[in-house]
Motif scaffolding. Structure first.
Motif, PDB file in Angstrom:
ATOM      1  N   VAL A   1       0.838  -0.908   0.040  1.00 28.49           N
ATOM      2  CA  VAL A   1       0.114  -0.074   0.082  1.00 28.49           C
ATOM      3  C   VAL A   1       0.699   1.116  -0.072  1.00 28.49           C
ATOM      4  O   VAL A   1       1.785   1.309   0.856  1.00 28.49           O
ATOM      5  CB  VAL A   1      -0.872  -0.125   1.198  1.00 28.49           C
ATOM      6  CG1 VAL A   1      -1.736   1.364   1.537  1.00 28.49           C
ATOM      7  CG2 VAL A   1      -1.819  -1.292   1.204  1.00 28.49           C
ATOM      8  N   ILE A   2       0.621   2.280  -0.998  1.00 34.44           N
ATOM      9  CA  ILE A   2       1.465   3.311  -0.899  1.00 34.44           C
ATOM     10  C   ILE A   2       0.180   4.606  -0.612  1.00 34.44           C
ATOM     11  O   ILE A   2      -0.589   4.698  -1.299  1.00 34.44           O
ATOM     12  CB  ILE A   2       1.801   3.785  -2.373  1.00 34.44           C
ATOM     13  CG1 ILE A   2       3.027   2.441  -2.668  1.00 34.44           C
ATOM     14  CG2 ILE A   2       2.713   4.924  -2.401  1.00 34.44           C
ATOM     15  CD1 ILE A   2       3.643   2.556  -4.012  1.00 34.44           C
ATOM     16  N   LEU A   3       0.609   5.291   0.414  1.00 31.83           N
ATOM     17  CA  LEU A   3      -0.271   6.475   0.690  1.00 31.83           C
ATOM     18  C   LEU A   3       0.379   7.685  -0.131  1.00 31.83           C
ATOM     19  O   LEU A   3       1.496   8.006  -0.148  1.00 31.83           O
ATOM     20  CB  LEU A   3      -0.242   6.737   1.999  1.00 31.83           C
ATOM     21  CG  LEU A   3      -0.765   5.372   3.099  1.00 31.83           C
ATOM     22  CD1 LEU A   3      -0.391   5.723   4.461  1.00 31.83           C
ATOM     23  CD2 LEU A   3      -2.110   5.327   2.847  1.00 31.83           C
ATOM     24  N   ARG A   4      -0.343   8.212  -0.735  1.00 28.55           N
ATOM     25  CA  ARG A   4       0.099   9.483  -1.627  1.00 28.55           C
ATOM     26  C   ARG A   4      -0.912  10.786  -1.529  1.00 28.55           C
ATOM     27  O   ARG A   4      -2.117  10.264  -1.177  1.00 28.55           O
ATOM     28  CB  ARG A   4      -0.398   9.184  -3.501  1.00 28.55           C
ATOM     29  CG  ARG A   4       0.886   8.068  -3.540  1.00 28.55           C
ATOM     30  CD  ARG A   4       0.534   7.795  -4.849  1.00 28.55           C
ATOM     31  NE  ARG A   4       1.533   6.873  -5.627  1.00 28.55           N
ATOM     32  CZ  ARG A   4       1.450   5.865  -6.515  1.00 28.55           C
ATOM     33  NH1 ARG A   4       0.360   5.918  -7.073  1.00 28.55           N
ATOM     34  NH2 ARG A   4       2.234   4.872  -6.984  1.00 28.55           N
TER      35      ARG A   4
ATOM     36  N   PRO B   1       6.342  -4.750  -6.728  1.00 32.44           N
ATOM     37  CA  PRO B   1       5.958  -6.253  -6.786  1.00 32.44           C
ATOM     38  C   PRO B   1       5.060  -6.824  -5.605  1.00 32.44           C
ATOM     39  O   PRO B   1       5.005  -6.281  -4.560  1.00 32.44           O
ATOM     40  CB  PRO B   1       7.283  -6.775  -6.606  1.00 32.44           C
ATOM     41  CG  PRO B   1       8.068  -5.819  -5.862  1.00 32.44           C
ATOM     42  CD  PRO B   1       7.378  -4.425  -6.128  1.00 32.44           C
ATOM     43  N   THR B   2       4.406  -7.632  -5.965  1.00 35.05           N
ATOM     44  CA  THR B   2       3.296  -8.439  -5.118  1.00 35.05           C
ATOM     45  C   THR B   2       3.985  -9.571  -4.431  1.00 35.05           C
ATOM     46  O   THR B   2       5.035 -10.245  -4.999  1.00 35.05           O
ATOM     47  CB  THR B   2       2.047  -8.648  -5.905  1.00 35.05           C
ATOM     48  OG1 THR B   2       2.226  -9.647  -6.929  1.00 35.05           O
ATOM     49  CG2 THR B   2       1.271  -7.598  -6.281  1.00 35.05           C
TER      50      THR B   2
ATOM     51  N   ARG C   1       8.265 -13.276  -4.270  1.00 33.76           N
ATOM     52  CA  ARG C   1       7.660 -12.634  -5.276  1.00 33.76           C
ATOM     53  C   ARG C   1       6.482 -13.364  -6.255  1.00 33.76           C
ATOM     54  O   ARG C   1       6.923 -14.305  -6.603  1.00 33.76           O
ATOM     55  CB  ARG C   1       8.698 -11.902  -6.314  1.00 33.76           C
ATOM     56  CG  ARG C   1       9.266 -10.992  -5.509  1.00 33.76           C
ATOM     57  CD  ARG C   1      10.099  -9.904  -6.555  1.00 33.76           C
ATOM     58  NE  ARG C   1       9.286  -9.192  -7.230  1.00 33.76           N
ATOM     59  CZ  ARG C   1       9.895  -8.796  -8.619  1.00 33.76           C
ATOM     60  NH1 ARG C   1      11.485  -8.969  -8.727  1.00 33.76           N
ATOM     61  NH2 ARG C   1       9.154  -8.197  -9.450  1.00 33.76           N
ATOM     62  N   GLU C   2       5.541 -12.731  -6.224  1.00 31.05           N
ATOM     63  CA  GLU C   2       4.341 -13.550  -7.019  1.00 31.05           C
ATOM     64  C   GLU C   2       5.067 -13.943  -8.542  1.00 31.05           C
ATOM     65  O   GLU C   2       4.632 -14.924  -9.076  1.00 31.05           O
ATOM     66  CB  GLU C   2       2.930 -12.763  -6.890  1.00 31.05           C
ATOM     67  CG  GLU C   2       1.858 -13.559  -7.765  1.00 31.05           C
ATOM     68  CD  GLU C   2       0.667 -12.684  -7.795  1.00 31.05           C
ATOM     69  OE1 GLU C   2      -0.413 -13.166  -8.075  1.00 31.05           O
ATOM     70  OE2 GLU C   2       0.682 -11.560  -7.881  1.00 31.05           O
ATOM     71  N   VAL C   3       5.429 -13.013  -9.186  1.00 29.11           N
ATOM     72  CA  VAL C   3       5.778 -13.116 -10.680  1.00 29.11           C
ATOM     73  C   VAL C   3       6.934 -14.362 -10.657  1.00 29.11           C
ATOM     74  O   VAL C   3       6.895 -15.183 -11.591  1.00 29.11           O
ATOM     75  CB  VAL C   3       6.371 -11.876 -11.072  1.00 29.11           C
ATOM     76  CG1 VAL C   3       7.119 -11.949 -12.509  1.00 29.11           C
ATOM     77  CG2 VAL C   3       5.495 -10.682 -11.213  1.00 29.11           C
ATOM     78  N   GLU C   4       7.678 -14.289  -9.446  1.00 32.56           N
ATOM     79  CA  GLU C   4       8.844 -15.197  -9.630  1.00 32.56           C
ATOM     80  C   GLU C   4       8.352 -16.786  -9.646  1.00 32.56           C
ATOM     81  O   GLU C   4       8.460 -17.682 -10.286  1.00 32.56           O
ATOM     82  CB  GLU C   4       9.862 -15.132  -8.615  1.00 32.56           C
ATOM     83  CG  GLU C   4      11.266 -16.001  -8.859  1.00 32.56           C
ATOM     84  CD  GLU C   4      12.369 -15.606  -7.761  1.00 32.56           C
ATOM     85  OE1 GLU C   4      13.239 -16.523  -7.880  1.00 32.56           O
ATOM     86  OE2 GLU C   4      12.061 -14.520  -7.215  1.00 32.56           O
ATOM     87  N   VAL C   5       7.251 -16.731  -8.689  1.00 34.00           N
ATOM     88  CA  VAL C   5       6.631 -18.164  -8.458  1.00 34.00           C
ATOM     89  C   VAL C   5       6.020 -18.587  -9.873  1.00 34.00           C
ATOM     90  O   VAL C   5       6.029 -19.724 -10.244  1.00 34.00           O
ATOM     91  CB  VAL C   5       5.537 -18.117  -7.338  1.00 34.00           C
ATOM     92  CG1 VAL C   5       4.786 -19.274  -6.932  1.00 34.00           C
ATOM     93  CG2 VAL C   5       6.638 -17.704  -5.946  1.00 34.00           C
ATOM     94  N   GLY C   6       5.194 -17.785 -10.251  1.00 31.84           N
ATOM     95  CA  GLY C   6       4.469 -18.020 -11.524  1.00 31.84           C
ATOM     96  C   GLY C   6       5.523 -18.272 -12.868  1.00 31.84           C
ATOM     97  O   GLY C   6       5.310 -19.177 -13.609  1.00 31.84           O
ATOM     98  N   ARG C   7       6.693 -17.622 -12.632  1.00 32.52           N
ATOM     99  CA  ARG C   7       7.622 -17.899 -13.770  1.00 32.52           C
ATOM    100  C   ARG C   7       8.299 -19.393 -13.484  1.00 32.52           C
ATOM    101  O   ARG C   7       8.440 -20.136 -14.400  1.00 32.52           O
ATOM    102  CB  ARG C   7       8.601 -16.783 -13.499  1.00 32.52           C
ATOM    103  CG  ARG C   7       9.865 -16.904 -14.448  1.00 32.52           C
ATOM    104  CD  ARG C   7      10.897 -16.064 -14.656  1.00 32.52           C
ATOM    105  NE  ARG C   7      11.461 -15.719 -13.257  1.00 32.52           N
ATOM    106  CZ  ARG C   7      12.512 -16.832 -12.783  1.00 32.52           C
ATOM    107  NH1 ARG C   7      12.904 -17.800 -13.503  1.00 32.52           N
ATOM    108  NH2 ARG C   7      12.829 -16.408 -11.632  1.00 32.52           N
ATOM    109  N   ILE C   8       8.771 -19.754 -12.238  1.00 34.89           N
ATOM    110  CA  ILE C   8       9.032 -20.868 -12.033  1.00 34.89           C
ATOM    111  C   ILE C   8       8.005 -22.083 -12.398  1.00 34.89           C
ATOM    112  O   ILE C   8       8.207 -23.017 -13.003  1.00 34.89           O
ATOM    113  CB  ILE C   8       9.354 -21.118 -10.591  1.00 34.89           C
ATOM    114  CG1 ILE C   8      10.401 -19.985 -10.094  1.00 34.89           C
ATOM    115  CG2 ILE C   8       9.573 -22.417  -9.958  1.00 34.89           C
ATOM    116  CD1 ILE C   8      11.030 -20.022  -8.781  1.00 34.89           C
TER     117      ILE C   8
END
Length: 181
Positions: free
Chosen positions: A49-52, A76-77, A87-94
């Motif tokens: 979460v980024i508070l802007r 990254p999620t 990292r969700e992307v890394e798990v999906g890539r694997i």
């Protein structure tokens, strides 16, 4: 609730001491694979979460327009796993790499992982009574999720995968349970 008597469960494994050791290693490997299986099955993602701050550019309107942080890459999620967040992307890539493997074993594991990712598969790897696999495909799912764990750098995944591989051709060690007072 008992009336003060204690009951213990006696586990007898046929064979000498190494058979009991293999049985215990297999049981802990099943439990650890179950943790990874449920983590990948749930696919719980944490989005940072980024508070802007919003700066109104008009004098009296309710335009809460901000330009802070625009055109930045997405953060990254993180996926919750037994070894912590990955990292969700890394798990999906694997998972995609395993599925695209040139070996028959890799393709089978990839097929299991893709099914798990799509929400199909078993509810649990461990049988409801807690004493063995929940079906014929459960060991394949276990090897698949522990392979993902190893590729993510989980040392416990590698340890338990080696114990699952050593008993791959064997069924669950038979256990007799006796209740004693």
């Amino acid at each position: 609730m008992t009336n003060g008597t204690k009951r213990s469960r006696v586990i007898r494994v046929a064979g000498p001491g190494p058979a009991l050791k293999d049985f215990l290693h297999q049981r802990t490997a099943r439990a650890y694979a179950e943790c990874w299986y449920q983590a990948l099955r749930r696919w719980e993602v944490r989005v940072p979460v980024i508070l802007r701050p919003s700066l109104p550019y008009s004098s009296g309107g309710l335009d809460a327009v901000t330009t802070l942080g625009e055109y930045e890459p997405d953060l990254p999620t993180a996926l919750a796993t037994p070894m912590g967040e990955c990292r969700e992307v890394e798990v999906g890539r694997i998972i995609t790499q395993i599925a695209a493997s040139g070996t028959a074993d890799g393709q089978l594991l990839g097929k299991r992982l893709e099914a798990l990712r799509c929400g199909m598969g078993l509810n649990s790897l461990i049988h409801a009574n807690g004493r063995g696999w929940n079906g014929e495909t459960a060991p394949e799912y276990a090897r698949a999720v522990l392979t993902v764990a190893v590729r993510l750098g989980d040392p416990w995944g590698e340890y338990h995968l080696s114990h699952l591989s050593s008993v791959r051709g064997c069924s669950t060690v038979s256990v007799d349970s006796e209740q004693s007072n």
